[in-house]
Write a protein that holds these residues in place. Structure first.
Motif, PDB file in Angstrom:
ATOM      1  N   GLU A 181       0.743  -1.055  -0.175  1.00  0.00           N
ATOM      2  CA  GLU A 181      -0.111  -0.011   0.124  1.00  0.00           C
ATOM      3  C   GLU A 181       0.782   1.066  -0.220  1.00  0.00           C
ATOM      4  OE1 GLU A 181      -3.305   2.547   3.027  1.00  0.00           O
ATOM      5  OE2 GLU A 181      -2.651   0.117   3.233  1.00  0.00           O
ATOM      6  N   PHE A 182       1.637   1.674   0.623  1.00  0.00           N
ATOM      7  CA  PHE A 182       2.824   2.287   1.069  1.00  0.00           C
ATOM      8  C   PHE A 182       3.417   2.504  -0.605  1.00  0.00           C
ATOM      9  CE2 PHE A 182       7.529   3.841   1.035  1.00  0.00           C
ATOM     10  CZ  PHE A 182       7.357   4.505   2.375  1.00  0.00           C
ATOM     11  N   LEU A 183       4.317   1.809  -1.285  1.00  0.00           N
ATOM     12  CA  LEU A 183       5.069   1.336  -2.409  1.00  0.00           C
ATOM     13  C   LEU A 183       3.730   2.300  -3.663  1.00  0.00           C
ATOM     14  CD1 LEU A 183       6.657  -1.528  -2.693  1.00  0.00           C
ATOM     15  CD2 LEU A 183       7.801   0.950  -2.498  1.00  0.00           C
ATOM     16  N   ALA A 184       2.150   2.081  -3.570  1.00  0.00           N
ATOM     17  CA  ALA A 184       1.500   2.216  -3.936  1.00  0.00           C
ATOM     18  C   ALA A 184       1.370   4.064  -4.185  1.00  0.00           C
ATOM     19  CB  ALA A 184      -0.002   1.663  -4.070  1.00  0.00           C
ATOM     20  N   LYS A 185       1.770   4.704  -3.014  1.00  0.00           N
ATOM     21  CA  LYS A 185       1.596   6.077  -2.713  1.00  0.00           C
ATOM     22  C   LYS A 185       2.772   6.563  -3.183  1.00  0.00           C
ATOM     23  CE  LYS A 185      -1.346   5.718   0.578  1.00  0.00           C
ATOM     24  NZ  LYS A 185      -1.676   5.645   2.180  1.00  0.00           N
ATOM     25  N   VAL A 186       4.036   6.363  -3.381  1.00  0.00           N
ATOM     26  CA  VAL A 186       5.100   6.639  -3.579  1.00  0.00           C
ATOM     27  C   VAL A 186       5.870   6.992  -5.076  1.00  0.00           C
ATOM     28  CG1 VAL A 186       8.011   6.315  -3.636  1.00  0.00           C
ATOM     29  CG2 VAL A 186       6.301   6.078  -1.625  1.00  0.00           C
ATOM     30  N   PRO A 187       5.904   8.103  -5.841  1.00  0.00           N
ATOM     31  CA  PRO A 187       6.164   8.018  -6.757  1.00  0.00           C
ATOM     32  C   PRO A 187       7.396   6.773  -7.579  1.00  0.00           C
ATOM     33  CG  PRO A 187       6.398  10.241  -6.596  1.00  0.00           C
ATOM     34  CD  PRO A 187       6.173   9.052  -5.104  1.00  0.00           C
ATOM     35  N   GLU A 188       7.129   6.712  -8.400  1.00  0.00           N
ATOM     36  CA  GLU A 188       8.614   5.667  -9.194  1.00  0.00           C
ATOM     37  C   GLU A 188       9.781   6.049  -9.236  1.00  0.00           C
ATOM     38  OE1 GLU A 188       6.557   4.179 -12.913  1.00  0.00           O
ATOM     39  OE2 GLU A 188       4.758   2.822 -11.746  1.00  0.00           O
ATOM     40  N   ASP A 189      10.037   7.100  -9.554  1.00  0.00           N
ATOM     41  CA  ASP A 189      11.171   7.594  -9.255  1.00  0.00           C
ATOM     42  C   ASP A 189      12.070   7.758  -8.493  1.00  0.00           C
ATOM     43  OD1 ASP A 189       9.728   9.785  -8.558  1.00  0.00           O
ATOM     44  OD2 ASP A 189      10.533  11.586  -9.656  1.00  0.00           O
ATOM     45  N   VAL A 190      11.264   7.444  -7.228  1.00  0.00           N
ATOM     46  CA  VAL A 190      11.966   7.765  -5.873  1.00  0.00           C
ATOM     47  C   VAL A 190      12.881   5.697  -5.390  1.00  0.00           C
ATOM     48  CG1 VAL A 190      11.181   7.803  -2.765  1.00  0.00           C
ATOM     49  CG2 VAL A 190      10.338   9.544  -4.839  1.00  0.00           C
ATOM     50  N   VAL A 191      13.854   5.879  -4.618  1.00  0.00           N
ATOM     51  CA  VAL A 191      13.819   4.630  -4.460  1.00  0.00           C
ATOM     52  C   VAL A 191      13.419   3.963  -3.057  1.00  0.00           C
ATOM     53  CG1 VAL A 191      16.234   2.703  -4.449  1.00  0.00           C
ATOM     54  CG2 VAL A 191      16.130   4.991  -6.042  1.00  0.00           C
ATOM     55  N   VAL A 192      13.068   2.750  -2.912  1.00  0.00           N
ATOM     56  CA  VAL A 192      12.652   2.588  -1.480  1.00  0.00           C
ATOM     57  C   VAL A 192      13.660   1.442  -1.200  1.00  0.00           C
ATOM     58  CG1 VAL A 192      10.993   1.814  -0.808  1.00  0.00           C
ATOM     59  CG2 VAL A 192      10.165   3.279  -2.070  1.00  0.00           C
ATOM     60  N   VAL A 193      14.226   1.637  -0.270  1.00  0.00           N
ATOM     61  CA  VAL A 193      15.293   0.805  -0.027  1.00  0.00           C
ATOM     62  C   VAL A 193      14.715  -0.445   1.210  1.00  0.00           C
ATOM     63  CG1 VAL A 193      17.122   0.482   1.666  1.00  0.00           C
ATOM     64  CG2 VAL A 193      17.521   1.770  -0.305  1.00  0.00           C
ATOM     65  N   ILE A 194      14.758  -1.734   1.446  1.00  0.00           N
ATOM     66  CA  ILE A 194      13.801  -2.178   2.474  1.00  0.00           C
ATOM     67  C   ILE A 194      15.785  -2.874   3.519  1.00  0.00           C
ATOM     68  CG2 ILE A 194      12.951  -3.849   3.568  1.00  0.00           C
ATOM     69  CD1 ILE A 194      11.308  -3.293   1.083  1.00  0.00           C
ATOM     70  N   ASP A 195      15.947  -2.447   4.227  1.00  0.00           N
ATOM     71  CA  ASP A 195      16.559  -2.751   5.239  1.00  0.00           C
ATOM     72  C   ASP A 195      16.005  -4.463   6.071  1.00  0.00           C
ATOM     73  OD1 ASP A 195      18.953  -3.731   6.592  1.00  0.00           O
ATOM     74  OD2 ASP A 195      18.988  -0.840   7.427  1.00  0.00           O
ATOM     75  N   GLU A 196      17.027  -5.265   5.511  1.00  0.00           N
ATOM     76  CA  GLU A 196      17.301  -6.783   5.747  1.00  0.00           C
ATOM     77  C   GLU A 196      17.874  -7.085   6.776  1.00  0.00           C
ATOM     78  OE1 GLU A 196      12.493  -8.396   3.902  1.00  0.00           O
ATOM     79  OE2 GLU A 196      15.151  -8.771   3.081  1.00  0.00           O
ATOM     80  N   ALA A 197      18.165  -6.361   7.662  1.00  0.00           N
ATOM     81  CA  ALA A 197      19.653  -6.538   7.707  1.00  0.00           C
ATOM     82  C   ALA A 197      19.996  -7.875   9.309  1.00  0.00           C
ATOM     83  CB  ALA A 197      20.848  -5.786   8.972  1.00  0.00           C
ATOM     84  N   TYR A 198      18.507  -8.418   9.740  1.00  0.00           N
ATOM     85  CA  TYR A 198      17.616  -9.282  10.480  1.00  0.00           C
ATOM     86  C   TYR A 198      16.839 -10.340  10.252  1.00  0.00           C
ATOM     87  CZ  TYR A 198      20.416  -5.687  13.402  1.00  0.00           C
ATOM     88  OH  TYR A 198      21.433  -5.292  14.047  1.00  0.00           O
ATOM     89  N   VAL A 199      16.974 -10.051   8.578  1.00  0.00           N
ATOM     90  CA  VAL A 199      16.196 -11.039   8.708  1.00  0.00           C
ATOM     91  C   VAL A 199      15.725 -12.281   8.860  1.00  0.00           C
ATOM     92  CG1 VAL A 199      16.320 -11.657   6.354  1.00  0.00           C
ATOM     93  CG2 VAL A 199      14.541 -11.139   6.177  1.00  0.00           C
ATOM     94  N   GLU A 200      16.619 -12.617   8.912  1.00  0.00           N
ATOM     95  CA  GLU A 200      16.578 -14.259   9.404  1.00  0.00           C
ATOM     96  C   GLU A 200      16.271 -14.583  10.596  1.00  0.00           C
ATOM     97  OE1 GLU A 200      20.341 -13.224   6.892  1.00  0.00           O
ATOM     98  OE2 GLU A 200      19.529 -12.644   8.366  1.00  0.00           O
ATOM     99  N   PHE A 201      16.452 -13.628  11.459  1.00  0.00           N
ATOM    100  CA  PHE A 201      15.509 -14.029  12.796  1.00  0.00           C
ATOM    101  C   PHE A 201      13.966 -13.806  12.877  1.00  0.00           C
ATOM    102  CE2 PHE A 201      19.861 -12.826  13.194  1.00  0.00           C
ATOM    103  CZ  PHE A 201      20.266 -13.479  14.330  1.00  0.00           C
TER     104      PHE A 201
END
Length: 367
Positions: A181-201
């Motif tokens: 839902e958030f990505l649908a509101k953000v312009p396509e020329d804005v980079v969205v970084v998903i920081d998953e440093a702890y994803v394994e936990f």
């Protein structure tokens, strides 16, 4: 000697200082434990250490593109190797993203980078050093990202949005539906970084899966690291995953030889032994759950903990809590007057931490 006439960039004086977790102090009669840096308390697997010993050629530069590691990651993640750019930990990979997509425009006006706050304390430093302006959006109840407010903060000057999930230092994850839902509101020329440093936990079944979103959205970049779950923090090896439209620029901004040959060998061997890594991670997750349950039995509110740490909203009492924990041979991480983050450590360390909390006379507030 006269005073130096050399001065740093003005931006440097406006930046906060990164404060690493302090080592524990020696306390007579007891072993001390460091629970202040979100490190894996377990050393690398023996096979990983053996693999590193078999590659002593540190007098030579590593492969500048980390091709062997990227090939191993491509097989492991089921993504094209061309979509992977390595860096010195996930922070090094983030700095490459900031260097490529944010800074100041030709008129000298700074770009904007949006992220939740409180979040990873290196974000404002890295953003400022890149020449951009931080836009910090306060967390909402439960110490979670306020994605609605973050979307509303986007302007024509916004170049990057960083989503930290699980959020360091507070612990909760973002969920797939809310991020879509958030990505649908953000312009396509804005980079969205998903920081998953702890994803394994992460154990939350609804947690966002960064790799799924990178496949769907050309403006999404996923950050990962070998520092936490794999126990390779001292080797500084991380990476980003994004589509070729973005990696072509990240390769230009990448620091040459950022991932050392030893780091690459250790990371590749760790991927080969991933089932053993999972066993270790699950042991830490069980300890995390034990610690959270013990704290809640005391009536202490603890935000959903999905990393290898817990957050306690002690506010003005944060420094006092940390100081008293230090007296029990436990180094924890206070964040000013906001709260305290406690990493999950050895079984004995976690047990002593719970015992200490039972005797602490103040309780944290709800986040």
């Amino acid at each position: 000697m006269s005073e130096s006439s050399v001065h740093p960039r003005a931006a440097l004086g406006r930046l906060p200082r990164y404060a690493a977790g302090k080592p524990p102090v020696a306390v007579a009669g007891m072993e001390s434990f460091k629970l202040s840096s979100n490190e894996n308390p377990l050393p690398p697997l023996p096979e990983v250490l053996e693999s590193m010993a078999k590659h002593p050629e540190i007098n030579r530069y590593p492969d500048p593109t980390a091709a062997p590691l990227r090939a191993a990651l491509a097989d492991f993640l089921d993504v094209p190797a061309e979509d992977i750019v390595t860096g010195g930990g996930s922070l090094g990979a983030l700095n490459q993203i900031l260097a490529a997509f944010s800074g100041a425009n030709d008129g000298g006006e700074p770009d904007e980078v949006i992220y939740a706050w409180r979040s990873f304390e290196a974000y404002p430093i890295s953003v400022g050093l890149a020449g951009a302006r931080s836009i910090q959006v306060p967390l909402t109840s439960g110490a979670r990202h306020d994605l609605e407010a973050m979307a509303a903060a986007v302007t024509d000057r916004t170049k990057i949005v960083i989503l930290c999930t699980p959020n360091n230092p507070t612990g909760p994850v973002l969920h797939t539906a809310e991020v879509e839902e958030f990505l649908a509101k953000v312009p396509e020329d804005v980079v969205v970084v998903i920081d998953e440093a702890y994803v394994e936990f992460v154990t939350d079944a609804d947690a966002v899966k960064g790799l799924e979103l990178y496949r769907k959205y050309p403006n999404v970049i996923v950050l990962r690291t070998f520092s936490k779950a794999y126990g390779l923090a001292g080797l500084r090896v991380g990476y980003s995953v994004s589509q070729p439209e973005l990696t072509q620029y990240l390769r230009v901004a990448a620091v040459p030889f950022a991932a050392s040959s030893l780091a690459q060998h250790a990371a590749i061997k760790s991927l080969e032994l991933y089932p053993k890594i999972v066993e270790r991670v699950q042991s830490l997750v069980r300890e995390r759950e034990r610690v959270v349950a013990g704290l809640r039995e005391l009536g202490w509110p603890v935000p959903d903990a999905q990393g290898n740490f817990v957050w306690l909203n002690f506010g003005q009492d944060s420094s006092d809590f940390a100081a008293q924990a230090e007296g029990q041979g436990l180094s924890v991480r206070p964040f000013g007057n906001e709260g305290v983050r406690v990493s999950i450590g050895e079984v004995e360390a976690n047990s002593r931490f719970l015992q200490f909390c039972q005797g602490y006379t103040k309780a944290p507030a709800a986040s």
